[in-house]
Design an enzyme around this catalytic site. Structure first.
Site: not given
Ligand code: G3I
Length: 384
Positions: A173, A286
Site C-alpha cells: 500500500e 485479500e
Molecule cells: O493484538 C492486539 C490485541 O493484543 C489487542 O487486545 C486488540 C485490541 O486492541 O488489538 C489487537 O491488534 C489488532 C490486530 O488486528 C490483531 O487482531 C489491531 O488492534 C487491529 O487494528 C488489527 O486489524 C488488522 C488491520 O489489518 C490493521 O492493520 C486486521 O485484523 C487485518 O485484517 C487488516 O489487514 C489489512 C492487511 O494487513 C493489509 N491490507 C488491508 C487489510 C485490511 O485492513
C-alpha cells in the site's frame, strides 16, 4: 488498452450470462448442498488447474483454538497468508526485541498441512511501531538510519524463514488513489523530498528481501487497483522501475476488498491485463466483499474499524443473493484470465473472524458454506 469493442462486449455478455445461469443453479442446488455441507467440493480441487486458493489466517486458526476454521483451511486451501502475525507490530514491538511465537505457529501450521506460505508484510505505513521512525531523543530518524533499520528488520525476518516461504508482500500500500506515492514516513524520511529518491525505500526493501531469501518470490501489494486506473498505472510504474534497476519482483497483489454496490468486472480486467503485461504474476491477495451499504467501504485501515461495521441485513436472502452474484462476477473475470492469475486469497476463513464484520466471505458465522460458495463452485464448472 486497445481491444476490439465487440470482443469486450462479448466477454461482458459471457460474464453477465454466467452470473444469471449460476444464480439460478445456486438457488436450485443451494438447499441440497446446505443440508449435506460435508459433501461440498474442496476449493483447492475445484481450482487445481487454475490457481492456488487460500485465506488469511489468524492465531486462533493456527494454534488449534478455532478447530472449525482450521478444518475449513485444511480442506479448501493450498496457500495461506498471515493476517497479522508477521507484521512489524506483531514481531518486533520494541527495539531489538522479537516475539516469534505467533509467526512460528503460522509457518509451522502451514508446513504441517502442506499449505504454501505467504509472508505479510515487510514495509507498510500501518502497524509499524512508532519507535521505528524515531531516534533515542524521539526525533525523526535520518535517511541512512531508517534504511539501516529497514534492512535489519527485513534481513532478520526473511532470514528466519529462509527457504520456507513461497513469497513475501515486500511493500504494502505505497500508492495513493491517483497513482502517486503515499506520503508515508518511509517516503518522507528515505526519499528526502527528492523525486529522484522517491522509489529508494521500495528498491532497498526488495533488494534486501531477495538477499535474505534468494528463492522467495517478491510482491508489491495494494488495494483499489481494480477501482482506480491511475492507482493501477502507479503499480505498473513501480514494477517497471524495479525491473529497470535489475531488482527482482515476481508479482503484484490486487487486494480486492470489494463491496456489493459497484460492478467490478471492467476495472478488475484492466488491472489484471495491465499488470500481467509487465511480465509479473498477478494475485488476488485479500478478497472479501463488504455487505454493509453505509459508510466507508474501502480497505484503508485508517478509515475502517470493526465498531462501524454493524450490518443488520448481512444474513438476509437478498444480501446473500447479491453476494453470490458478486462472487460469480469476480470469479468469472478471474477464470477468463486464469493464465495471468497465480493465486486467489480470501481475507479470512469465515465471516465470524472477518476484519470488517458483516457477511464478506464464503463461509458464514457458523462455518457453513453460503450461496456465494456454491456460486464460486458453479462458476468454475461453467469455465471447465
Ligand atoms: O493484538 C492486539 C490485541 O493484543 C489487542 O487486545 C486488540 C485490541 O486492541 O488489538 C489487537 O491488534 C489488532 C490486530 O488486528 C490483531 O487482531 C489491531 O488492534 C487491529 O487494528 C488489527 O486489524 C488488522 C488491520 O489489518 C490493521 O492493520 C486486521 O485484523 C487485518 O485484517 C487488516 O489487514 C489489512 C492487511 O494487513 C493489509 N491490507 C488491508 C487489510 C485490511 O485492513
Amino acid at each position: 488498452m486497445n481491444r476490439d469493442n465487440s470482443a469486450i462486449e462479448a466477454q461482458q455478455m459471457k460474464i453477465r450470462r454466467t452470473i444469471t445461469i449460476v444464480s439460478i443453479v445456486v438457488q436450485l442446488f443451494g438447499v441440497v448442498y446446505h443440508t449435506a455441507a460435508q459433501d461440498i467440493p474442496a476449493l483447492k480441487d475445484v481450482f487445481k488447474n487454475d490457481f492456488l486458493i487460500g485465506g488469511a489466517l489468524n492465531r486462533w486458526v493456527v494454534t488449534g483454538r478455532d478447530t472449525k476454521a482450521a478444518a475449513i483451511t485444511k480442506k479448501h486451501f493450498n496457500t495461506a497468508t498471515a493476517e497479522n502475525d508477521m507484521k512489524w507490530q506483531s514481531i518486533n514491538r520494541s527495539p531489538g526485541r522479537y516475539n516469534w511465537e505467533a509467526a512460528d505457529n503460522f509457518v509451522d501450521f502451514c508446513e504441517k498441512n502442506r499449505i504454501s506460505i505467504i509472508g505479510h508484510c515487510l514495509v507498510w505505513h500501518s502497524q509499524v511501531p512508532r519507535w521505528v521512525f524515531r531516534d533515542n531523543a524521539g526525533d525523526a530518524l535520518t535517511r541512512d538510519a531508517l534504511l539501516a533499520r529497514m534492512k535489519d528488520h527485513i534481513m532478520t525476518v526473511v532470514g528466519r524463514y529462509k527457504g520456507r516461504i513461497k513469497g513475501w508482500d515486500v511493500v504494502n500500500e505505497a500508492l495513493n488513489e491517483n497513482g502517486t506515492l503515499r506520503n508515508s514516513q518511509w517516503l518522507r524520511i528515505i526519499g528526502e523530498g527528492s523525486e529522484e529518491k522517491q522509489y529508494d525505500f521500495i528498491e532497498n526493501a526488495f533488494r534486501w528481501a531477495h538477499k535474505a531469501d534468494p528463492n522467495a518470490e517478491l510482491y508489491y501489494n495494494d488495494y483499489g487497483l481494480e477501482t482506480s486506473k491511475a492507482k493501477c498505472d502507479g503499480a505498473v510504474e513501480i514494477v517497471e522501475h524495479l525491473k529497470s534497476k535489475g531488482i527482482r519482483i515476481d508479482g503484484v497483489g490486487i487486494q480486492l476488498h470489494d463491496s456489493l454496490d459497484r460492478p467490478v468486472a471492467d476495472g478488475l480486467e484492466y488491472a489484471i491485463t495491465s499488470l500481467a503485461s509487465t511480465g509479473v504474476k498477478v494475485m488476488i491477495t485479500e478478497l472479501d466483499v463488504r455487505t454493509r451499504t453505509r459508510g466507508y467501504r474501502g480497505a484503508d485501515v485508517g478509515r475502517t474499524n470493526r465498531r462501524n461495521t454493524r450490518d443488520t441485513n448481512a444474513d438476509d436472502a437478498e444480501t446473500q443473493e447479491k453476494l453470490a452474484d458478486k462472487y460469480t462476477e469476480i470469479f468469472s473475470v478471474l477464470l477468463e484470465h486464469k493464465e495471468d492469475i497465480d493465486r486467489v486469497t480470501f481475507w479470512g476463513v469465515y465471516d465470524g473472524a472477518s476484519w470488517i464484520g458483516g457477511s464478506p466471505l464464503l463461509f458464514d458465522r457458523d462455518y457453513r458454506p453460503k450461496d456465494a460458495f456454491f456460486g464460486v463452485v458453479e462458476t468454475a464448472e461453467k469455465y471447465r
